[in-house]
Structure formats: C-alpha cells, structure tokens
Design a protein around this motif. Structure first.
Motif, PDB file in Angstrom:
ATOM      1  N   LEU B  53       0.467  -1.275  -0.108  1.00 39.36           N
ATOM      2  CA  LEU B  53      -0.017   0.090   0.411  1.00 39.36           C
ATOM      3  C   LEU B  53       0.851   1.134  -0.070  1.00 39.36           C
ATOM      4  O   LEU B  53       0.296   2.041  -0.742  1.00 39.36           O
ATOM      5  N   ASN B  54       2.054   0.950   0.532  1.00 35.37           N
ATOM      6  CA  ASN B  54       3.190   2.518   0.611  1.00 35.37           C
ATOM      7  C   ASN B  54       3.391   2.501  -0.212  1.00 35.37           C
ATOM      8  O   ASN B  54       3.704   4.014  -1.118  1.00 35.37           O
ATOM      9  N   THR B  55       4.157   1.645  -0.766  1.00 35.72           N
ATOM     10  CA  THR B  55       4.098   1.733  -2.499  1.00 35.72           C
ATOM     11  C   THR B  55       3.970   2.597  -3.304  1.00 35.72           C
ATOM     12  O   THR B  55       3.660   3.340  -3.809  1.00 35.72           O
ATOM     13  N   ALA B  56       2.080   2.173  -3.127  1.00 30.08           N
ATOM     14  CA  ALA B  56       1.446   2.107  -4.157  1.00 30.08           C
ATOM     15  C   ALA B  56       0.707   4.412  -4.282  1.00 30.08           C
ATOM     16  O   ALA B  56       0.649   4.707  -4.394  1.00 30.08           O
ATOM     17  N   LEU B  57       1.227   4.265  -2.927  1.00 30.00           N
ATOM     18  CA  LEU B  57       0.910   5.505  -2.174  1.00 30.00           C
ATOM     19  C   LEU B  57       1.881   6.231  -3.075  1.00 30.00           C
ATOM     20  O   LEU B  57       1.456   7.613  -3.504  1.00 30.00           O
ATOM     21  N   GLY B  58       3.781   5.972  -2.834  1.00 30.88           N
ATOM     22  CA  GLY B  58       4.236   6.625  -3.559  1.00 30.88           C
ATOM     23  C   GLY B  58       4.106   7.141  -4.497  1.00 30.88           C
ATOM     24  O   GLY B  58       4.056   8.310  -5.214  1.00 30.88           O
ATOM     25  N   ALA B  59       3.409   6.176  -5.402  1.00 28.79           N
ATOM     26  CA  ALA B  59       3.014   6.792  -6.746  1.00 28.79           C
ATOM     27  C   ALA B  59       1.792   7.053  -7.575  1.00 28.79           C
ATOM     28  O   ALA B  59       2.194   8.102  -7.819  1.00 28.79           O
ATOM     29  N   GLU B  60       1.304   7.365  -5.857  1.00 24.30           N
ATOM     30  CA  GLU B  60      -0.180   8.398  -6.749  1.00 24.30           C
ATOM     31  C   GLU B  60       0.150   9.518  -6.252  1.00 24.30           C
ATOM     32  O   GLU B  60       0.166  10.474  -7.051  1.00 24.30           O
ATOM     33  N   LEU B  61       0.980   9.449  -5.255  1.00 29.49           N
ATOM     34  CA  LEU B  61       1.366  11.139  -4.864  1.00 29.49           C
ATOM     35  C   LEU B  61       2.326  11.816  -5.932  1.00 29.49           C
ATOM     36  O   LEU B  61       2.313  12.899  -6.282  1.00 29.49           O
ATOM     37  N   GLU B  62       3.451  10.394  -6.771  1.00 22.91           N
ATOM     38  CA  GLU B  62       3.920  11.739  -7.823  1.00 22.91           C
ATOM     39  C   GLU B  62       2.823  11.515  -8.583  1.00 22.91           C
ATOM     40  O   GLU B  62       3.187  12.859  -9.702  1.00 22.91           O
ATOM     41  N   ALA B  63       1.858  10.915  -8.982  1.00 22.94           N
ATOM     42  CA  ALA B  63       0.999  10.998 -10.063  1.00 22.94           C
ATOM     43  C   ALA B  63      -0.175  12.470  -9.880  1.00 22.94           C
ATOM     44  O   ALA B  63       0.208  12.760 -11.059  1.00 22.94           O
ATOM     45  N   ILE B  64      -0.461  12.492  -8.249  1.00 18.91           N
ATOM     46  CA  ILE B  64      -0.808  13.865  -8.426  1.00 18.91           C
ATOM     47  C   ILE B  64      -0.102  14.945  -8.577  1.00 18.91           C
ATOM     48  O   ILE B  64      -0.365  16.207  -9.320  1.00 18.91           O
ATOM     49  N   HIS B  94      -7.536   7.932  -4.056  1.00 18.96           N
ATOM     50  CA  HIS B  94      -6.650   7.024  -4.322  1.00 18.96           C
ATOM     51  C   HIS B  94      -5.640   6.878  -2.719  1.00 18.96           C
ATOM     52  O   HIS B  94      -5.302   6.414  -1.645  1.00 18.96           O
ATOM     53  N   ALA B  95      -4.496   8.548  -3.197  1.00 15.59           N
ATOM     54  CA  ALA B  95      -3.751   8.261  -1.870  1.00 15.59           C
ATOM     55  C   ALA B  95      -3.981   8.702  -0.603  1.00 15.59           C
ATOM     56  O   ALA B  95      -3.712   8.540   0.223  1.00 15.59           O
ATOM     57  N   GLY B 152      -1.431 -10.360   1.108  1.00 18.19           N
ATOM     58  CA  GLY B 152      -1.716 -11.359   2.466  1.00 18.19           C
ATOM     59  C   GLY B 152      -3.849 -11.394   2.504  1.00 18.19           C
ATOM     60  O   GLY B 152      -4.603 -12.240   2.613  1.00 18.19           O
ATOM     61  N   ASN B 153      -4.180 -10.388   2.490  1.00 20.88           N
ATOM     62  CA  ASN B 153      -5.344  -9.786   2.555  1.00 20.88           C
ATOM     63  C   ASN B 153      -6.265  -9.616   1.541  1.00 20.88           C
ATOM     64  O   ASN B 153      -6.335  -8.410  -0.002  1.00 20.88           O
ATOM     65  N   PRO B 154      -7.348 -10.089   0.982  1.00 23.13           N
ATOM     66  CA  PRO B 154      -7.761 -10.777   0.021  1.00 23.13           C
ATOM     67  C   PRO B 154      -9.153  -9.593  -0.802  1.00 23.13           C
ATOM     68  O   PRO B 154      -8.863  -8.626  -1.823  1.00 23.13           O
ATOM     69  N   ASP B 155      -9.751  -8.842   0.994  1.00 24.19           N
ATOM     70  CA  ASP B 155      -9.905  -7.455   0.549  1.00 24.19           C
ATOM     71  C   ASP B 155      -9.207  -6.358   0.036  1.00 24.19           C
ATOM     72  O   ASP B 155      -9.844  -5.426  -0.594  1.00 24.19           O
ATOM     73  N   LEU B 156      -7.953  -5.801   0.531  1.00 18.98           N
ATOM     74  CA  LEU B 156      -6.904  -5.361  -0.072  1.00 18.98           C
ATOM     75  C   LEU B 156      -7.062  -5.650  -1.369  1.00 18.98           C
ATOM     76  O   LEU B 156      -6.643  -4.532  -1.703  1.00 18.98           O
ATOM     77  N   ALA B 157      -6.790  -6.461  -1.987  1.00 17.26           N
ATOM     78  CA  ALA B 157      -6.253  -7.259  -3.351  1.00 17.26           C
ATOM     79  C   ALA B 157      -7.837  -5.974  -3.764  1.00 17.26           C
ATOM     80  O   ALA B 157      -7.269  -5.419  -5.121  1.00 17.26           O
ATOM     81  N   LYS B 158      -8.352  -7.060  -3.359  1.00 12.01           N
ATOM     82  CA  LYS B 158      -9.810  -6.421  -4.232  1.00 12.01           C
ATOM     83  C   LYS B 158     -10.197  -4.736  -4.031  1.00 12.01           C
ATOM     84  O   LYS B 158     -10.495  -4.371  -4.838  1.00 12.01           O
ATOM     85  N   ALA B 159      -9.721  -4.452  -3.045  1.00 13.43           N
ATOM     86  CA  ALA B 159      -9.980  -2.492  -3.174  1.00 13.43           C
ATOM     87  C   ALA B 159      -8.647  -1.754  -4.138  1.00 13.43           C
ATOM     88  O   ALA B 159      -8.714  -1.071  -5.309  1.00 13.43           O
ATOM     89  N   ALA B 160      -7.073  -3.067  -4.148  1.00 11.23           N
ATOM     90  CA  ALA B 160      -6.703  -2.575  -5.160  1.00 11.23           C
ATOM     91  C   ALA B 160      -6.710  -2.575  -6.660  1.00 11.23           C
ATOM     92  O   ALA B 160      -6.444  -1.183  -7.550  1.00 11.23           O
ATOM     93  N   ALA B 161      -7.751  -3.308  -6.810  1.00 11.30           N
ATOM     94  CA  ALA B 161      -7.849  -3.914  -8.310  1.00 11.30           C
ATOM     95  C   ALA B 161      -8.931  -2.935  -8.420  1.00 11.30           C
ATOM     96  O   ALA B 161      -9.410  -2.778  -9.896  1.00 11.30           O
ATOM     97  N   SER B 162      -9.624  -2.216  -7.920  1.00 11.20           N
ATOM     98  CA  SER B 162     -10.535  -1.359  -8.572  1.00 11.20           C
ATOM     99  C   SER B 162      -9.906  -0.013  -8.468  1.00 11.20           C
ATOM    100  O   SER B 162     -10.609   0.798  -9.400  1.00 11.20           O
ATOM    101  N   ILE B 163      -8.516   0.229  -7.861  1.00 11.31           N
ATOM    102  CA  ILE B 163      -7.799   1.853  -7.860  1.00 11.31           C
ATOM    103  C   ILE B 163      -7.320   1.226  -9.523  1.00 11.31           C
ATOM    104  O   ILE B 163      -7.469   2.011 -10.349  1.00 11.31           O
ATOM    105  N   LEU B 164      -7.160  -0.200  -9.711  1.00 13.41           N
ATOM    106  CA  LEU B 164      -6.211  -0.402 -11.316  1.00 13.41           C
ATOM    107  C   LEU B 164      -7.036  -0.059 -12.805  1.00 13.41           C
ATOM    108  O   LEU B 164      -6.641  -0.054 -13.079  1.00 13.41           O
ATOM    109  N   GLY B 165      -8.459  -0.298 -11.841  1.00  9.25           N
ATOM    110  CA  GLY B 165      -9.617  -0.453 -13.088  1.00  9.25           C
ATOM    111  C   GLY B 165      -9.985   1.480 -13.014  1.00  9.25           C
ATOM    112  O   GLY B 165      -9.620   1.983 -14.444  1.00  9.25           O
ATOM    113  N   ASP B 166      -9.722   1.615 -12.324  1.00  6.17           N
ATOM    114  CA  ASP B 166      -9.372   3.409 -12.133  1.00  6.17           C
ATOM    115  C   ASP B 166      -8.648   4.037 -13.506  1.00  6.17           C
ATOM    116  O   ASP B 166      -8.576   4.845 -14.265  1.00  6.17           O
TER     117      ASP B 166
END
Lengths: 134, 189
Positions: B53-64, B94-95, B152-166
C-alpha cells in the motif's frame, strides 16, 4: 545424397524442429519497460531508483535514495543473472523490498527487458547521467 | 457522458466511497470507509500489505504532482485541463484512502517528496503532456496488476484492483486523446 549433405540436412532439420527461442530483443524489452514506468525512469529517481548505471551497481547503493533495509542488505550486484532472478520474483529474492511487484514470469520477457536496459545503459545520455552521479 | 464532463473531484469521491461501500467487503470496506472497530477485528493483513500500500501511495503522490505539472504548464487547452484535473482528483482520492489504510494497519504512510524530477524539457505541447501522463497511467496499471496477487488480505487486493480499473480508464482516455487506439489489447500486463 552425399553423407556430408545428409548430415547438413539432418542438422538443419533438427535445428528447424527445435523449439523457437528468440534472441533477446531490446525493442520488445522497451515495451516491457513501460510496465516499470509507474515507479522507475532511466535517468531520475522516482518511487524506485534510476536505471542508468544499473549494470555492475551494488543493490541499494544509489546515493540519497530511500531504499528498504532489505535491499540495502541484499549484497546483490546487478548483472544479467541477478536481474533475471530478481525480476522473476522480486519479493522472493529480496523479502521486505519496496518493489512490491509479483514479477515477470516469462523468461523471454525478462531477457528482452534486460536487453533493453543494457542497450539504454549504452546510450550517451545514460552514460553521461551515470558519470555525473556522485 | 463525455469524459470532458466528468464529475468534479468531490463528486468523484462521493461516487468512489459510495460504490466502494457497495462493491467491496470485509476489511477493505472497513478500512476504506473508516470503520476502525470493524477493521480492528479483521485479520489477514500483513506487513507486506502495508509495504504494498505504501509503495502504491508513493506512486499516487507522484502522479498527483505530475498532473499538477501538466495543469500549470499552460500547454493544456481548457477541456483537456479539466480532464487532467479530474484525473488528478482521482489520484488524490486514491492517495488519501491508501494513506488512511496504511495508518490504520499500523504503518507510517509515505509522504510527498519535496520535489519530483519530471522530464520538463520534453514537454513542449499538449500532446507531450498527455503522452507523459499516459505513460504514468500505463505504469500504474502494471504496478497495481503486479501488486494485487501479493496481498495477504484478499479484500485489500480487491480494493487495489478497483483502483487499477480507474487507472486503466485514465490510460485509455489519454490514449484516445492523443489519437492512439484507446484499448490496444484484450489484456493488460
């Protein structure tokens, strides 16, 4: 058919019948590199460190870059073999790495990507960037 | 609705939260909607999840920051500028949610860098800016795709997939805007 001709024909047939193993292709590798561009660039540090000067570099050693402790302690030196292993399963090779990416499963894609990185590192722009680094 | 007439970021946030609540379940919903008590009862999230999540957050902050650069470049025409700001708003959403989730899982959320090293010299036209944004969005799609199976948590995977779609939609719209086939293949990688 002369024996030597038969041999040549047999070798040719065997060669043609062998599974196709395309040579690593930097152009295809550039397309694979597009997947890395959320976090990486050749000549700037982003979420991940820059890739100019990658070959022969000790992992976790770009000055000023905020690496994970795991990467800093990995003692990996980046070359064709270590990159291939890492890119296949980054977190299996360096558990705790910030590169939270499942990996590139296809060996041919990894070879293409490494060929691209090698080619890019050979460009004057990349060489100049690497030289300018502290 | 044209992509030039997307809702403002605040409306997108309401939409995101509303739809997330409907579509996601378990820990992800609890974390993303602020139900701490429910989140605290859930398990399955690992230290690895926090790092992902933190690596993704770093990329989102850069995108902003990248969209901000585009918005301030004076290279974008009005409807395209509105589009860029809408997409930037999504990345802010997302961030914000990623940072909250990292914190709720006991991690320290990544923060924006003091400065970002963008290829400013190469951005001379609107098309250049859109191509630059498209490359980042393509990379983001790949990054989330590479992260989803690691949770490890499939619900977090699902949430990340939702961001992927966006992010995939951003990439497609940007490709369309620069005259490329918006959806170049049946699969993303």
């Amino acid at each position: 058919m002369k024996p030597c001709s038969r041999l040549a024909a047999s070798l040719l047939a065997a060669w043609m019948g062998a599974p196709a193993q395309a040579a690593p292709d930097a152009l295809r590798g550039e397309q694979v590199y597009a997947r890395c561009q959320a976090c990486h660039a050749l000549a700037s540090d982003r979420v991940g460190p820059h890739h100019c000067g990658l070959f022969g570099r000790l992992a976790g050693s770009v000055p000023g870059f905020d690496y994970s402790e795991a990467m800093k302690k990995s003692r990996i030196v980046w070359n064709d073999a270590t990159l291939d292993r890492f890119l296949a399963m980054p977190l299996a090779v360096v558990p705790g790495s910030s590169m939270t990416y499942a990996g590139i499963a296809d060996p041919a894609e990894r070879a293409d990507l490494i060929a691209y990185l090698k080619q890019a590192n050979g460009t004057p722009a990349c060489a100049a960037f690497s030289k300018a680094q502290p | 609705m044209s992509f030039f007439q997307m809702p403002a970021p605040i409306a997108a946030r309401r939409l995101f939260l509303g739809q997330s609540g409907l579509l996601l379940s378990g820990t992800a919903v609890a974390l993303l909607s602020g139900q701490d008590a429910l989140a605290a009862k859930s398990d399955g999230a690992t230290g690895n999840d926090v790092q992902i999540l933190n690596t993704a957050l770093g990329a989102e902050l850069e995108a902003i920051a990248a969209y901000q650069l585009g918005a301030e470049s004076k290279l974008l025409e009005k409807p395209t500028l509105a589009l860029a700001l809408t997409f930037q708003g999504h990345h802010k959403e997302h961030a914000e949610l990623l940072a909250k989730t990292v914190a709720k899982l006991g991690g320290k959320p990544a923060t924006p860098k003091p400065s970002y090293d963008f290829p400013v010299q190469q951005l001379k036209s609107q098309a250049d800016v859109l191509r630059f944004a498209a490359r980042l969005e393509q990379g983001a799609v790949s990054a989330y795709l590479g992260a989803v199976p690691l949770f490890g948590n499939p619900d977090l995977a699902k949430a990340a997939a939702s961001i992927l779609g966006d992010e995939a939609m951003h990439w497609a719209v940007l490709r369309q805007a620069i005259g490329e086939t918006p959806v170049p293949s049946a699969f993303v990688s």
